[in-house]
Design an enzyme around this catalytic site. Structure first.
Site, PDB file in Angstrom:
ATOM      1  N   GLN B 136       0.832  -1.288  -0.021  1.00 41.15           N
ATOM      2  CA  GLN B 136       0.024   0.111  -0.113  1.00 41.15           C
ATOM      3  C   GLN B 136       0.946   1.251  -0.111  1.00 41.15           C
ATOM      4  OE1 GLN B 136      -1.916   0.850   3.714  1.00 41.15           O
ATOM      5  NE2 GLN B 136      -3.780   1.024   2.717  1.00 41.15           N
ATOM      6  N   GLY B 137       0.638   2.244  -0.872  1.00 46.81           N
ATOM      7  CA  GLY B 137       1.283   3.469  -1.106  1.00 46.81           C
ATOM      8  C   GLY B 137       0.468   4.700  -0.592  1.00 46.81           C
ATOM      9  N   TYR B 138       0.213   4.628   0.771  1.00 44.03           N
ATOM     10  CA  TYR B 138      -0.804   5.809   1.095  1.00 44.03           C
ATOM     11  C   TYR B 138       0.127   6.865   1.921  1.00 44.03           C
ATOM     12  CZ  TYR B 138      -5.447   3.898   0.122  1.00 44.03           C
ATOM     13  OH  TYR B 138      -6.545   3.462  -0.445  1.00 44.03           O
ATOM     14  N   SER B 139       0.882   6.420   3.172  1.00 46.88           N
ATOM     15  CA  SER B 139       1.069   7.410   3.784  1.00 46.88           C
ATOM     16  C   SER B 139       2.768   7.901   3.308  1.00 46.88           C
ATOM     17  CB  SER B 139       1.513   6.834   5.309  1.00 46.88           C
ATOM     18  OG  SER B 139       0.774   6.563   5.878  1.00 46.88           O
ATOM     19  N   SER B 171       4.142  -1.092   4.075  1.00 48.24           N
ATOM     20  CA  SER B 171       4.186  -2.451   4.737  1.00 48.24           C
ATOM     21  C   SER B 171       4.548  -3.682   3.712  1.00 48.24           C
ATOM     22  CB  SER B 171       2.681  -3.081   5.370  1.00 48.24           C
ATOM     23  OG  SER B 171       2.175  -2.069   6.262  1.00 48.24           O
ATOM     24  N   GLU B 253      -9.724  -2.192   4.981  1.00 48.17           N
ATOM     25  CA  GLU B 253      -8.344  -2.278   5.807  1.00 48.17           C
ATOM     26  C   GLU B 253      -8.753  -2.254   7.333  1.00 48.17           C
ATOM     27  OE1 GLU B 253      -5.511   1.134   5.838  1.00 48.17           O
ATOM     28  OE2 GLU B 253      -3.922  -0.386   6.439  1.00 48.17           O
TER      29      GLU B 253
END
Lengths: 356, 403
Positions: B136-139, B171, B253
């Site tokens: 996941q590329g969010y933060s 992660s 999530e």
């Protein structure tokens, strides 16, 4: 909330509408003001019976609708929301004892009357101020039961007592050998110490050794349903209050400190609902009932306790007044918490039945 | 979007249960009994044994690792009821679901809702077969709780986007094949300038650096994008729709991070079993320390209520054809209870529960310490508890924005 079928949704909506319109908290105020020790409105209970609520868990062949425990729980929850004073829970539990442990003859005699609302039933189990079904001294000799039951719900209106003696459950009718001493509790409902003095008693023979435990499981779950309705009502009225009350030129609901407390209460309420509905579903499926019942009542105790305290605190001074409704929930909450197992009892029971 | 309600059909249930039992008898390798799904977490790369691979392939073939996903994309096409039977039978056999990871928990359900037909056909089947890992590329360093502040840009270059920027807390990034990413396609609008983009982790210009945590583990990474070319067909939904899609994914999530995703976990090792191993018991077999016994019971009751809540949320969302409004509640409650459980475990185990390395500690004890420490992240990632409280207060309870 649990995913309902069409029949259950209709039942729930009907109960909600009736409780809101015909039995708001104002109706309980009237009952309280009347001073009548029975502490419920006979006409209102008649209407409830007419709608079939007193026969929800009674088999069709005995005059009930056999809609199941989840359905019964939905109705009780709605009535809990408005603090409707009625012997519905007590009667349903008496009927459950007879369904589980009665002979064909006992079922044929009592279930139709309980289902129709003609007869009011209740459980008479604990002999002291704390729930303790392991310590019962009521005894039976020659078909006559003697003993004292310390706090019996809905005792004043009851025609039929399901009494736990040391060697089983018995049906005792009001009348000869049955006397009541009113024990007014903080919730202003009907409670009495009931003394049985050689009262004619009819044993429930068909439920096996676990009959008392099985009945108590149902008592815990159905009581938890009433508590769920109460917790939901306190939550809703508190949220409404925060959304309209202005302090420091701001609506209280806009304060983050209060938002996070409401989010906490909402989370707790979700856990309580799941535990209570889990208990009802266990009853309907016949699987894992004892464990589910302990979880349901323990969560109901924990969450309603917190909710009823926070409800007052978040209302501020107005919450302390008799004129405002929220305090009534606090007082009823403690009575129901103490019924069929306080939190310490339930934790010990849970650990014991889990093998540690 | 209405879904078919589960119709009560006991006969059909029995037949399905029989089918599951037969399948498990034929396909589940007995040597894997009681083991967990190595793919489910982000702990590290997994060297699959032959037995593990066979089991994964057998489940993937049936689509039963993603039991309720549509059959046409490789899912199991089962009803919720059948999925529960599958769970129950696997628990009974000591089997586990070998398909998992972020593709299953978060990305798959979101793509099924928002993806194009071509995207679903391309990406869903390998997830169902457990052949591919997603991260996941969010933060970003300055977009944590304030996620919409993200600055990684995707510049429109005609047939592709050019991506530049830095993500953090990725992660399992070092082991992932692909990344679902929130990127900025418009700098003039904080929320509507965000798009949802799929990026190959082996594309030129992607660099991953693991971050060591207080637990000693490095399951999280920093991910750097330098002039990464991403084809236009990797945009999910419309340009600028990323915030909406991304939020929906976060609901999935939260539901999964809460730790109560599967009914089968109810069958897992209980705190009380552990307590009986480490604590003295009296002649009746009860834990002699009555205070600790009471606290364990208190915890287990609440944990049970939480698992029932997770099950209820799954049933509600299935019935409503969307995510339950209590998904934020699940995340908030489950992570807190998980932390409480870890603390209680250490208390039960005493010094034996605080080993860092070396002799005198079992593998399980050492792993427990790391898990206790790593578990502190759960109330921070995926939207911190404080953010969940804001979401509940504002979106669910309708309390107004605080000033």
């Amino acid at each position: 909330m649990a995913v309902l079928n069409e029949e259950q949704e209709m039942l729930r909506d009907m109960a909600r509408e009736w409780a809101t319109n015909e039995s708001p908290v104002a109706a309980f105020r009237k009952v309280r003001a009347s001073g009548d020790p029975e502490a419920f409105d006979r006409d209102a209970y008649g209407a409830m019976a007419q709608m079939g609520w007193s026969g929800i868990i009674v088999p069709e062949e005995h005059g009930g609708s056999d809609f199941g425990w989840l359905s019964a729980g939905l109705v009780v929850e709605e009535l809990g929301k408005t603090l409707t004073a009625s012997p519905l829970v007590a009667t349903t539990l008496a009927a459950a004892a007879i369904v589980l442990g009665g002979s064909d003859e006992q079922k044929a005699k009592w279930l139709p009357r309980l289902a129709s609302g003609e007869t009011i039933g209740t459980l008479a189990i604990d002999e002291g101020p704390r729930h303790d079904p392991a310590k019962l001294s009521a005894s039976v000799a020659g078909g006559k039961l003697s003993g004292t039951k310390a706090f019996v719900h809905e005792a004043h209106g009851a025609d039929l007592f399901v009494v736990a003696a040391a060697n089983g459950l018995y049906l005792v009718e009001k009348g000869d050998g049955v006397s009541l001493a009113t024990r007014k509790l903080t919730d202003q409902r009907s409670h009495a110490q009931v003394t049985f003095d050689a009262a004619p008693a009819d044993r429930l023979d068909s439920g096996g050794d676990s009959l008392l435990d099985d009945v108590l499981d149902r008592a815990r779950i159905l009581t938890a349903c009433e508590m769920l309705g109460m917790a939901q009502a306190v939550f809703d009225m508190t949220l409404d209050y925060l959304k309209q009350r202005v302090q420091f030129n701001q609506v209280l609901a806009t304060f983050q400190a209060l938002q996070h407390r409401m989010a906490d209460l909402f989370g707790n309420l979700a856990m309580m609902r799941s535990a209570v509905e889990g208990g009802l579903q266990a009853l309907d499926s016949g699987f894992g009932i004892a464990r589910a019942a302990t979880i349901a009542k323990a969560e109901a105790n924990r969450v309603l306790h917190t909710m009823s305290r926070e409800g007052i605190q978040l209302h501020g001074g107005i919450g302390m007044t008799d004129e405002y409704d929220v305090g009534f929930y606090l007082k009823r909450a403690r009575v129901l918490e103490t019924s069929w197992g306080g939190t310490a009892y339930l934790r010990d029971h849970f650990a014991g039945t889990s093998g540690y | 979007m209405a879904t078919q309600p589960d119709v009560k059909a006991p006969g059909a249930d029995d037949a399905f249960r029989e089918e599951v039992r037969q399948f498990l008898a034929d396909n589940f390798p007995p040597e894997l009994k009681g083991k967990g799904n190595a793919l489910a977490g982000v702990d590290g790369p997994t060297q699959e044994s032959d037995a593990q691979r066979k089991w994964r392939e057998a489940m993937g073939e049936r689509g039963w690792g993603t039991p309720t996903w549509p059959r046409e994309y490789g899912g199991g096409g089962l009803t919720r009821r059948q999925a529960r039977i599958l769970d129950e039978e696997m628990a009974r056999a000591g089997a586990y679901n070998p398909i998992g990871g972020m593709g299953v928990m978060m990305f798959g359900p979101t793509l099924l809702e928002y993806g194009s037909e071509a995207q679903k056909k391309e990406h869903i089947p390998p997830i169902c077969r457990g052949e591919i890992r997603w991260c996941q590329g969010y933060s970003e360093p300055n977009a944590g709780s304030d996620l919409a502040n993200l600055q990684t840009t995707a510049e429109d270059k005609g047939d592709h986007y050019l991506v530049n920027g830095q993500k953090t807390w990725t992660s399992g990034g070092q082991w992932a094949d692909k990344c679902f990413c929130l990127v900025r396609t418009d700098k003039s609008d904080k929320h509507r300038g965000i798009s949802f983009l799929l990026i190959d982790m082996d594309a030129p210009g992607v660099e991953v650096r693991p971050i060591q945590m207080i637990s000693g583990m490095s399951p999280f990474c920093e991910t750097f994008f330098t002039d990464v070319k991403v084809p236009k067909e990797n945009l999910v939904g419309e340009e600028g729709q990323g915030w909406t899609i991304g939020k929906r994914l976060l609901q999935h999530e939260r539901t999964n991070l809460s730790g109560g995703g599967s009914l089968a976990r109810m069958m897992g090792a209980s705190l009380s079993d552990l307590a009986k191993k480490y604590l003295e018991t009296d002649e009746s077999g009860a834990i002699a320390d009555k205070v600790l016994r009471d606290r364990i019971a208190d915890f287990e009751i609440r944990w049970s209520a939480f698992l029932l809540t997770a099950r209820r949320a799954a049933e509600e969302s299935k019935a409503a054809g969307g995510v339950s409004e209590i998904s934020s509640v699940l995340k908030k409650l489950g992570t807190k209870l998980g932390q409480e459980r870890a603390e209680l475990m250490i208390e039960i185990m005493g010094f034996q529960g605080l080993g860092w390395e070396g002799e005198g500690f079992s593998e399980a004890e050492l792993a427990g310490v790391r898990a206790w420490l790593f578990g502190k992240a759960t109330t921070i990632y995926g939207g911190s508890t404080e953010i969940q409280n804001n979401i509940i207060a504002k979106r669910v309870l309708g309390m107004l924005d605080h000033q």
